[in-house]
Scaffold this active site. Structure first.
Site: not given
Ligand code: PAF
Length: 284
Positions: A37, A61, A147-150, A185, A187
């Site tokens: 972030h 979501q 972010g490209q992770k998502d 993440s 999480r």
């Protein structure tokens, strides 16, 4: 840093900035901020006159059985980090104001929302698309950072911005990883010691995929088989999906040629993690 809770207050603050002819960079988040972030925030600051960060754990979501209630919340710690980074406005609206009792309008990006994570989390991307549209309308950003992770979320947001002619530019920044390759993440903090150790297999599996493509393997089924095989060597890991898709539309790929996305979602105990890499059949 100005902390804003009310929607009207945020709209007014954005209007004042815009009236001065200044640009707004926006980083929407669900909080529990980490280095990835902060990378988005730093980039927003570099590119724009003002930076707005939102923190809102968006109930729309999360499916009823998902982790909305236990999702990590640390508003004080997050506010400290934002202040330290020089964020101009921290916008933390309430669920009550964002979703009044008779709320009944949703944004749906068909097709793209039904594959990969959308298959295992029906309704998830409708919730994301709805909240992101609302936040864009409230904050009026010039540029928004993701972010490209998502990767699927990023593509869906780009599509909705195009389809609905929203006046905002979307920038997607590369995945930030821990030393062992695990993508950062919020999480990750759910993981036990043993799960955290096994979680490094996600990136190892993606590196294996890249290696196989570099060796000339072009059949996505072979890649999926080998990647899944490696993940299954970890006791704590349970595969949700491993997929090779077209980078442009997340459709199926018969043969790896141009740019593809290798994406995966894996459960480590009770925690579902996602990761991906972009590969090209030409050179990686
Ligand atoms: O990526 C996230 O943190 C969320 O999905 C987002 C974009 C802030 C929408 O709630």
């Amino acid at each position: 840093m100005k902390a804003v809770r009310g929607i009207k207050q945020m709209v007014a603050a954005a209007k004042i900035i815009k009236a001065k002819g200044k640009t707004v960079g926006f980083v929407p988040t669900m909080g529990a901020l980490h280095e990835a972030h902060l990378g988005l925030i730093r980039r927003a600051q570099r590119d724009n006159d003002f930076t707005v960060v939102s923190i809102f754990v968006n109930p729309a979501q999360f499916a009823p059985a998902e982790d909305f209630k236990k999702y990590p919340r640390d508003i004080k710690g997050d506010a400290r980090l934002c202040k330290k980074e020089g964020v101009d406005i921290l916008f933390c609206p309430t669920v009550k104001e964002m979703y009044p009792e008779d709320f009944s309008s949703f944004v749906e990006v068909k097709g793209l929302s039904g594959v990969l994570c959308g298959k295992s989390r029906p309704g998830h991307f409708r919730g994301v698309a709805t909240i992101v549209t609302k936040l864009f309308n409230i904050v009026s950003p010039d540029v928004a950072y993701f972010g490209q992770k998502d990767a699927q979320q990023a593509l869906i947001i780009k599509r909705l911005v195009r389809d609905l002619n929203l006046p905002v530019k979307i920038k997607v920044l590369p995945i930030i990883r821990d030393k062992d390759g695990l993508a950062l993440s919020s999480r990750n903090r759910y993981l036990s010691g043993a799960e955290r150790k096994d979680a490094s297999v996600l990136f190892s599996a993606l590196k294996l995929a890249r290696g196989l493509v570099n060796k000339g393997i072009r059949d996505p089924r072979e890649i999926v088989r080998r990647v899944s095989g490696l993940i299954k060597t970890k006791k704590k890991a349970r595969i949700d999906y491993v997929s090779v898709v077209d980078l442009g539309n997340f459709g199926p790929v018969k043969k790896i040629k141009d740019n593809c996305l290798i994406a995966l979602a894996v459960w480590l105990g009770e925690t579902r993690l996602i990761d991906n890499i972009i590969i090209s059949g030409k050179r990686n």
